[in-house]
Design a protein around this motif. Structure first.
Motif, short mmCIF file in Angstrom:
data_model
loop_
_atom_site.label_atom_id
_atom_site.label_comp_id
_atom_site.label_asym_id
_atom_site.label_seq_id
_atom_site.Cartn_x
_atom_site.Cartn_y
_atom_site.Cartn_z
N HIS A 640 1.85 -5.61 2.74
CA HIS A 640 1.12 -4.43 2.27
C HIS A 640 -0.36 -4.78 2.13
N GLY A 641 -1.17 -3.73 2.05
CA GLY A 641 -2.61 -3.91 1.94
C GLY A 641 -3.03 -4.20 0.51
N ALA A 684 -1.79 -0.14 4.98
CA ALA A 684 -3.26 -0.22 4.93
C ALA A 684 -3.66 -0.47 3.48
N ASP A 685 -4.95 -0.63 3.24
CA ASP A 685 -5.43 -0.77 1.87
C ASP A 685 -5.24 0.55 1.13
N LEU A 686 -4.87 0.48 -0.14
CA LEU A 686 -4.53 1.67 -0.93
C LEU A 686 -5.61 1.94 -1.97
N ARG A 687 -5.98 3.20 -2.09
CA ARG A 687 -6.97 3.59 -3.09
C ARG A 687 -6.28 4.17 -4.31
N ILE A 688 -6.88 3.90 -5.47
CA ILE A 688 -6.33 4.43 -6.72
C ILE A 688 -7.48 4.64 -7.69
N GLY A 689 -7.36 5.69 -8.49
CA GLY A 689 -8.37 6.02 -9.48
C GLY A 689 -7.94 7.27 -10.23
N LYS A 690 -8.80 7.76 -11.10
CA LYS A 690 -8.45 8.88 -11.97
C LYS A 690 -8.07 10.13 -11.19
#
Length: 983
Positions: A640-641, A684-690
């Motif tokens: 995983h990314g 791929a790379d995973l984005r996370i945030g509010k």
């Protein structure tokens, strides 16, 4: 009838009934389910009840026991949990033993930090006492991380994990090492390795990370001292190179004292250049790079000119002088000749076309030294300073103890300038290796280290996949392992194909020692240098099983294991510890092979980690197993990314953009974090945030509402209501067909580890096919049909099938919520959704012809609903039941299909007219659905006060203001409500 006489039939409508709350309250309720699973012993029950099933083993890549979890840990463990749970529910005996990496620098560094705070000297502490402090530190963090992992809803053998510091584990790691000792792949060599002056130990490539770093760069002139004989050009010997200088470029000025040669590229075009002014002289340079070099030297264009070509034969004849030859105070240290040698590694991408070669401080340099017999130097000490007796530079540090630049670089630059050898200098920002633990820059340093030879043929009887470690590894990568995604294969193949021998030794205290002895007075190349004795090995293993690896460091241990076999005084005991990647690379032996919940062949079905582990755990496990069991220890590898913030930036505490899993759990609950993983493309790379989490929570609410409606609609459902599929209306049989399609999609998706695909298929089905279509249509039947009506019974039978499949299909991903859903319907103290398999779905439910028919019907419905939406927007109607549209259909087959079903119910109108007449110009049309026109008409009649349909017969039945259907149903529920008679 006046308004105050309007009957109230609310109590006669069969509205959904459920205690399942609309608001999940996950942060507060999830711990209750965790306690329940522990109380039920769910994991152990599955193992007990799953005996005889085919095992599925996901082997856990061990995190370090040295701090709280970060979001990358959560991503990794949740993905593993998806797999473990889904494989179990698809009929496997799915085993998962979590583990921890407990040795090595990350933990030792923490203890040293505490010592520094206390002003204590680590070297003054007994090594066994120090190791026990490391053990206690690791034990504490294992307990903390275990609870944090469990809070994520991760299933596994948490009461009996594996730890690399368990005594049996330490014994097995030592045993695996001694296999290298016995099969001949272990050797001691003196060569340059990545070295951390701050931590004073060698590092493996997997322990190195690259960051921007500003280095000094210098262009240094090596004077031509002489020419060896060579075939005369143009019939005579050219002598104009005598007195010229070869120019090299380096970003490590501190390595100049260790120079032993200069390399050139045989295929590069070189020239002799004349320079006037302050830096007057003649210089040899690659033609392509000469302008850049002179620009760095701040020379105007008219200050230099090219004199002639210089052939590779001429270059090979040159002997250079070290730039420090004759330096004041040099004591003759650098008064040796420096050969100019051809090297295939030399390019003209940057620099000068000539490469400064210090065999003790670079891999290419070392290989040149081996090829041409260049001497090694030992000028740099473990702390990154020059040896005290080195002339001119003695004691100068390359790096200070806190990782800052020492005086060595500047000291060399000044010395070069004083020698007239500094053509140019500057600064360069570039990617540079750093220690992943101390974050300090690294150097290449020549030290005696222990290596595993990966190209040496092994006579171990395990040559089915090759005779060397590298050959076995490459064969495993290509033929024995399934890579997910497939790009992982290319990444690790190229790494293994080109990697050097494995540096096994570390100059540290906390780890499994290199359990071997060397003969005093023998050279590393001597056959008897290493003691190879099975009895000695057996004694070591027996001691480690009893007392752990600390036994190695206790007084008298050497005598204990060598007595009666050899004279202990003739041997030295190695005190280095093993690279921790060897520890974790050996876990297949003491977890997969030795545990009762392992597998006999010691091969896992899957290893799963981030993409960085192609050079880390995947590779160390591969090489270690190829050395000791002849092949890879896994059949599948999934990568995983990395986790990034919402803007795609790398997370950093200094930037304040980290997302801690504990914070997400406190605000939303672990299931929202799990759902974020399920919705993401983990390859791929995973984005996370509010904002991303808000969107995830919204998707969760939509799905939860779908499941809540289903629970309410199924209230009181019994087997007596069940209807066979063949007796159902077409619309219900279409839902069953969709379930049969999804059953294949879900199983294939989980098998391929395509969680995003599985979730999207289920989410779209739940929100589009069900909530926005089938539920919407069948609410009328559920609420208003008689309890024993065939249609309502069919709807509830399908609901039951939906409930079992959706709840169980989602269980691997939404472990807490599906438990809540399951227990809301089946409240049993001894039950859990996670004790069930995916239900079998009858193949007979699949009906492609019916599906094609209903796809066409749904397209036609979209035209009708769009037409009604226009009328709703302009306030002509408030609800679709106020309409009785006329639908013009050009296609005869489609018209026949629409007439064969209750298209009025499908469109949720009170009446509908289907006609083959051409649609008038004013008819509503949708461009994407040609051949259908809709003309709006209002429904005629009165509104039924029970079902709200507008029908001509309303008011003409026994029960006031009802239609015929509702009047008939009310005959069976009159005792529940007082209703006025008609009239």
């Amino acid at each position: 009838m006046s308004a105050d006489q309007t009957p109230d039939y609310r109590d006669t409508v069969f509205l959904p009934e459920t205690d399942f709350p609309m608001r999940a309250g996950l942060p507060q309720r999830e711990p209750e389910w965790l306690a329940r699973w522990e109380r039920l012993g769910v994991y152990d029950r599955l193992r007990s009840e799953g005996q005889g099933r085919k095992p599925f083993v996901l082997h856990d890549g061990p995190p370090y026991a040295n701090g709280h979890l970060h979001i990358g840990h959560a991503l990794n463990k949740v993905l593993k949990d998806f797999i473990v749970r889904s494989q179990q529910m698809m009929g496997r005996d799915s085993r998962y033993v979590p583990g921890w990496d407990c040795h090595g620098l990350p933990i030792e560094w923490k203890i040293e930090e505490e010592y520094r705070k206390q002003g204590r000297d680590k070297d003054a502490v007994d090594i066994v006492e120090f190791r026990q402090e490391c053990r206690r530190f690791a034990e504490g963090w294992v307990d903390i991380q275990r609870e944090e992992f469990k809070r994520l809803g991760i299933t596994g053998k948490w009461d009996d994990p594996y730890l690399t510091m368990d005594y049996h584990a330490e014994a097995v790691i030592a045993g695996e090492f001694m296999k290298l000792l016995m099969n001949g792949s272990l050797y001691q060599g003196s060569k340059p390795v990545m070295w951390s002056p701050v931590e004073q130990t060698a590092l493996a490539e997997a322990e190195v990370e690259y960051h921007d770093h500003t280095s000094h760069q210098v262009w240094v002139a090596f004077p031509v001292a002489s020419q060896r004989d060579f075939a005369a050009l143009d019939g005579c010997m050219r002598t104009d190179l005598l007195g010229a200088s070869v120019v090299i470029w380096t970003t490590t000025p501190w390595t100049i004292p260790q120079n032993r040669a200069v390399a050139f590229g045989p295929d590069i075009a070189y020239g002799l250049y004349q320079v006037t002014g302050d830096k007057a002289g003649t210089y040899l340079l690659a033609d392509r790079l000469a302008p850049e070099v002179f620009a760095a030297a701040k020379l105007e264009a008219d200050a230099w000119q090219r004199l002639r070509d210089v052939s590779s034969e001429e270059l090979a004849s040159l002997v250079l002088a070290h730039p420090y030859r004759g330096i004041e105070g040099g004591a003759g240290e650098w008064d040796y000749d420096v050969p100019l040698l051809p090297g295939d590694h030399v390019t003209e991408d940057a620099g000068t076309g000539f490469v400064h070669t210090a065999p003790s401080h670079g891999e290419d340099d070392y290989q040149m030294g081996l090829k041409y017999g260049l001497p090694m130097t030992y000028n740099v000490l473990p702390d990154g300073s020059y040896r005290a007796d080195l002339p001119v530079f003695g004691g100068q540090a390359i790096l200070t103890p806190d990782g800052k630049e020492g005086p060595a670089n500047v000291g060399n630059i000044k010395a070069l300038a004083g020698q007239g050898a500094l053509l140019a200098k500057g600064k360069l920002k570039h990617s540079y290796p750093h220690s992943w633990r101390s974050k300090a820059p690294l150097i290449y340093r020549n030290t005696p280290q222990w290596f595993a030879a990966i190209d040496k043929p092994l006579a171990d009887g395990m040559g089915e996949h090759g005779d060397t470690i590298r050959a076995r590894a490459l064969t495993s990568i290509d033929q024995l392992v399934q890579w997910t995604p497939q790009t992982g294969r290319n990444r690790i193949f190229s790494m293994v194909e080109n990697r050097p021998d494995w540096v096994l030794s570390r100059q540290r205290a906390w780890g499994v020692p290199l359990t071997c002895f060397t003969k005093r007075g023998a050279n590393p190349d001597d056959a008897d240098f290493l003691l190879r004795n099975e009895t000695v090995n057996a004694r070591i293993l027996e001691s480690f099983e009893k007392d752990g690896a600390d036994a190695w460091y206790r007084s008298g241990f050497k005598e204990q294991v060598l007595s009666g076999i050899v004279n202990p005084d003739d041997y030295d005991q190695v005190t280095d510890v093993l690279d921790v990647w060897f520890d974790s690379g050996s876990t297949h032996a003491f977890v997969l092979r030795d545990r009762a919940d392992g597998v006999p062949d010691g091969i896992a079905d899957l290893y799963l980690e981030g993409t960085d582990q192609h050079r880390g755990w995947f590779q160390s496990s591969l090489l270690q197993a190829c050395a000791t069991k002849g092949r890879a220890p896994y059949r599948g590898v999934l990568t995983h990314g990395f986790t990034l913030d919402e803007k795609g930036m790398k997370m950093s505490k200094s930037l304040g953009n980290t997302v801690a899993p504990q914070e997400v759990i406190e605000q939303y609950g672990a299931d929202i974090l799990r759902l974020w993983v399920a919705q993401s493309d983990y390859t791929a790379d995973l984005r996370i945030g509010k904002e991303i989490l808000k969107g995830t929570a919204d998707a969760y609410r939509r799905l939860r509402n779908t499941m809540r409606f289903m629970l309410g609609a199924l209230a009181g459902f019994s087997e007596a209501e069940r209807v066979e599929a063949a007796q159902m209306p077409e619309l219900e049989r279409w839902v069953l067909h969709r379930l049969a399609e999804l059953d294949v999609r879900v199983r294939e998706g989980y098998t391929a580890y395509d969680f995003q695909g599985v979730f999207q298929a289920l989410f779209n089905f739940a929100t589009v096919d069900l909530s926005a279509f089938w539920f919407d249509i069948r609410k009328d039947a559920l609420y208003c049909d008689a309890p024993d009506s065939p249609r309502r019974r069919a709807v509830r039978t399908v609901m039951d099938a939906l409930f079992h499949r959706l709840t169980l299909w989602l269980a691997p991903m939404l472990s807490f919520t599906t438990e809540d859903i399951w227990l809301s319907r089946f409240p049993s103290e001894g039950d859990s959704v996670h004790l069930h398999d995916f239900p079998e779905t009858p193949a007979a439910w699949r009906d492609e012809a019916l599906a094609a028919k209903w796809e066409a019907i749904r397209r036609a419905r979209r035209v009708v609903t769009a037409a009604l939406e226009v009328k709703r927007a302009d306030k002509t109607i408030g609800a679709s039941l106020e309409a009785a549209p006329v639908v013009h259909v050009e296609d005869a087959a489609l018209l026949k299909s629409l007439r064969s079903v209750d298209f009025m119910d499908v469109c949720i109108t009170s009446a509908i007219v289907l006609t083959a007449d051409p649609a008038p110009a004013e008819a509503f049309r949708l461009p994407e659905v040609p051949g259908i026109g809709v003309v709006f008409e209002e429904a005629e009649g009165e509104k039924c006060q029970r079902c709200w349909k507008i029908l001509p017969d309303v008011g003409h039945h026994d029960h006031a203001a009802t239609c015929a259907r509702c009047d008939e149903v009310l005959d069976g529920v009159e005792d529940k409500v007082e209703v006025p008679a008609a009239g």
